[in-house]
Design an enzyme around this catalytic site. Structure first.
Site, PDB file in Angstrom:
ATOM      1  N   TYR A  68      16.772  30.125   9.362  1.00 13.28           N
ATOM      2  CA  TYR A  68      15.850  30.979   9.716  1.00 13.28           C
ATOM      3  C   TYR A  68      15.513  30.780  10.961  1.00 13.28           C
ATOM      4  O   TYR A  68      15.874  29.720  11.892  1.00 13.28           O
ATOM      5  CB  TYR A  68      14.560  30.255   9.038  1.00 13.28           C
TER       6      TYR A  68
ATOM      7  N   LYS B 279       0.688  -1.107  -0.084  1.00 14.40           N
ATOM      8  CA  LYS B 279      -0.017   0.180  -0.103  1.00 14.40           C
ATOM      9  C   LYS B 279       0.750   1.251   0.009  1.00 14.40           C
ATOM     10  O   LYS B 279       2.160   1.077   0.266  1.00 14.40           O
ATOM     11  CB  LYS B 279      -0.903  -0.030   1.438  1.00 14.40           C
TER      12      LYS B 279
ATOM     13  N   MET C  17      12.929  24.287   2.941  1.00 18.81           N
ATOM     14  CA  MET C  17      12.425  23.577   2.098  1.00 18.81           C
ATOM     15  C   MET C  17      13.169  22.668   1.279  1.00 18.81           C
ATOM     16  O   MET C  17      13.022  21.489   0.809  1.00 18.81           O
ATOM     17  CB  MET C  17      11.510  24.332   1.256  1.00 18.81           C
TER      18      MET C  17
ATOM     19  N   ARG D  38      -9.864   0.476  15.313  1.00 19.63           N
ATOM     20  CA  ARG D  38      -9.527   1.239  14.170  1.00 19.63           C
ATOM     21  C   ARG D  38     -10.426   0.940  12.967  1.00 19.63           C
ATOM     22  O   ARG D  38     -11.299   1.723  12.640  1.00 19.63           O
ATOM     23  CB  ARG D  38      -8.248   1.140  13.796  1.00 19.63           C
TER      24      ARG D  38
HETATM   25  C1  LIG Z   1       0.037  -1.859   7.045  1.00 19.19           C
HETATM   26  C2  LIG Z   1      -0.496  -2.832   7.496  1.00 19.19           C
HETATM   27  C3  LIG Z   1       0.259  -4.067   7.819  1.00 19.19           C
HETATM   28  C4  LIG Z   1       1.874  -3.965   7.747  1.00 19.19           C
HETATM   29  O1  LIG Z   1       2.325  -3.760   8.774  1.00 19.19           O
HETATM   30  P1  LIG Z   1       3.910  -3.475   9.102  1.00 19.19           P
HETATM   31  O2  LIG Z   1       3.793  -3.150  10.333  1.00 19.19           O
HETATM   32  O3  LIG Z   1       4.306  -2.472   8.185  1.00 19.19           O
HETATM   33  O4  LIG Z   1       4.431  -4.808   8.897  1.00 19.19           O
HETATM   34  C5  LIG Z   1      -0.514  -5.447   8.092  1.00 19.19           C
HETATM   35  N1  LIG Z   1      -1.695  -5.112   8.230  1.00 19.19           N
HETATM   36  C6  LIG Z   1      -2.508  -4.061   8.233  1.00 19.19           C
HETATM   37  C7  LIG Z   1      -3.859  -4.170   8.336  1.00 19.19           C
HETATM   38  C8  LIG Z   1      -1.820  -3.025   7.764  1.00 19.19           C
HETATM   39  O5  LIG Z   1      -2.651  -1.928   7.623  1.00 19.19           O
END
Ligand SMILES: *Cc1c(COP(=O)(O)O)cnc(C)c1O
Length: 404
Positions: free
Chosen positions: A269, A49, A320, A146
């Site tokens: 800055y 993802k 930046m 969540r």
């Molecule tokens: C992103 C995610 C993972 C992977 O987690 P890592 O800590 O990056 O290994 C696994 N399960 C779900 C539901 C996630 O959202």
């Protein structure tokens, strides 16, 4: 993806870049095999993802498939469409579940939604009633609060024979809230809840572990583990333990100028840094526009970068496009303008920068941005090199782990 126009010669593009990013695809494959070994009899999926955590799904996903990965997780359906174009055979799960109205896209690209609410289950059933039966996953929330079926939603599904018969449940999963804390009671509680729910779907594969979860031991592995961060060289245990993974990301920035300061002069800055005595400052072409955290400049102790083989602290605020480092400790003719400062790599881990910025390696990776000149170091396909015969990592010899 790099924004470098395709019609510019690669060598010329590199010469014209202030910063450069090398992504070691061989290390991604090696990290995958490391996790697969730890997972034992369970299969090892990959989370790709957010553009493979910012590293480029188009490059990373085929390497994982080549390393033996058959199951992939994305967050959103359109990420799945991009992935399908790369991997016609892979199983692709969509963690956000089912978006009503997007049904044909799931069906046409064989995307498997991981249904996370009662409403998603009902929408999916309505869609598959006309489109025909298709596989789906179920996401049970076991305590992270969540995403995932709540207790009463899970109860509704377990009691609803018709819905269960109409579903083709291919995967049952949940997600751990405290996997990087092996001592946490939360892990055991979530494990028990998950085991009870999965028993109602004996034909489906079960999955509970992210990267850190894999290291909680075989009780947690079930049929499929789904790591992300470990594949990309992050330390899933944060500060709790040394990282078992190889660095994947090597970022560096061009030194544009080296200046001499008198005692009492300030840098950057807000004039937040004052020279305690005569000193030298190198100005590097990387800034928060490249995902380098601005707050790092105000943090004590200062984050470090590596210049001419030495770790040196930043001095003054991050802007930046530029950061400034105290190079007074280097021999007096070093560094030279045009030298590259190592921002991330074997000696400055993503976890080092994350800790300095008060965040985690995941955010360092996903914010890298697209101004760096990107180079992908190809994985050598086929069998892994015999032990000790691996090619050296780019920019630096391996010294896994962070020395700070
Ligand atoms: C992103 C995610 C993972 C992977 O987690 P890592 O800590 O990056 O290994 C696994 N399960 C779900 C539901 C996630 O959202």
């Amino acid at each position: 993806m790099s924004r470098t126009p395709d019609d510019i010669d690669p060598a010329l593009a590199l010469a014209a870049s202030g910063s450069s990013l090398t992504i070691d695809l061989g290390a991604v494959a090696e990290n995958y095999r490391r996790i697969a070994k730890e997972a034992g009899a369970a299969q090892t999926a990959a989370c790709v993802k957010a553009d493979a955590y910012g590293l480029g799904m188009e490059k990373v996903a085929p390497v994982l498939a080549e390393a033996g990965c058959a199951d992939f997780f994305v967050a959103e359906p359109l990420e799945g469409v991009r992935l399908r174009a790369l991997l016609p055979q892979a199983r692709i799960y969509v963690l956000d579940g089912f978006f009503p109205g997007a049904g044909p896209l799931y069906a046409d690209h064989k995307l498997v939604p991981v249904l996370a609410t009662r409403a998603q289950i009902e929408d999916w059933l309505a869609f598959t009633q006309s489109a025909g039966k298709l596989p789906a996953g179920l996401h049970l929330d076991t305590g992270i609060n969540r995403l995932g079926l709540e207790k009463d939603e899970a109860g509704w599904l377990l009691a609803n024979e018709a819905a269960r018969r109409a579903l083709e449940v291919d995967l049952v999963m949940s997600h751990l809230a405290c996997a990087e804390e092996p001592e946490s009671e939360m892990n055991k509680r979530q494990l028990e809840r998950f085991a009870a729910f999965r028993a109602a779907f004996p034909k489906a594969r079960a999955s509970l572990c992210n990267t850190a979860g894999v290291f909680l031991g075989p009780d947690y592995h079930f049929d499929l583990v789904r790591p992300g961060i470990g594949l990309y060289g992050g330390n899933p245990m944060h500060e709790h333990r040394e990282s078992p993974f190889k660095p994947v990301v090597y970022a560096s920035g061009r030194i544009l100028q080296v200046r001499h300061l008198e005692a009492g002069e300030t840098v950057g800055y807000g004039a937040t840094f004052t020279a305690p005595g005569p000193m030298r400052i190198a100005t590097i072409a990387v800034g928060y526009g490249d995902g380098f955290f601005r707050r790092v400049g105000d943090q004590k102790p200062q984050a470090e970068v590596v210049i001419c083989g030495r770790r040196v602290p930043l001095a003054g605020r991050v802007s930046m496009d530029l950061i400034t480092a105290d190079v007074s400790a280097l021999p007096k003719d070093l560094p030279k303008v045009g030298d590259m400062a190592e921002i991330l790599g074997a000696r400055v881990s993503i976890d080092h920068l994350a800790t300095a910025a008060g965040t985690i390696g995941y955010e360092v990776l996903t914010r890298l941005g697209n101004r760096y000149h990107r180079t992908y170091k190809p994985a050598v396909s086929g069998h892994p090199a015999p032990h000790g015969a691996a090619a050296p990592a780019p920019l630096a010899q391996q010294s896994s782990g962070d020395e700070t």
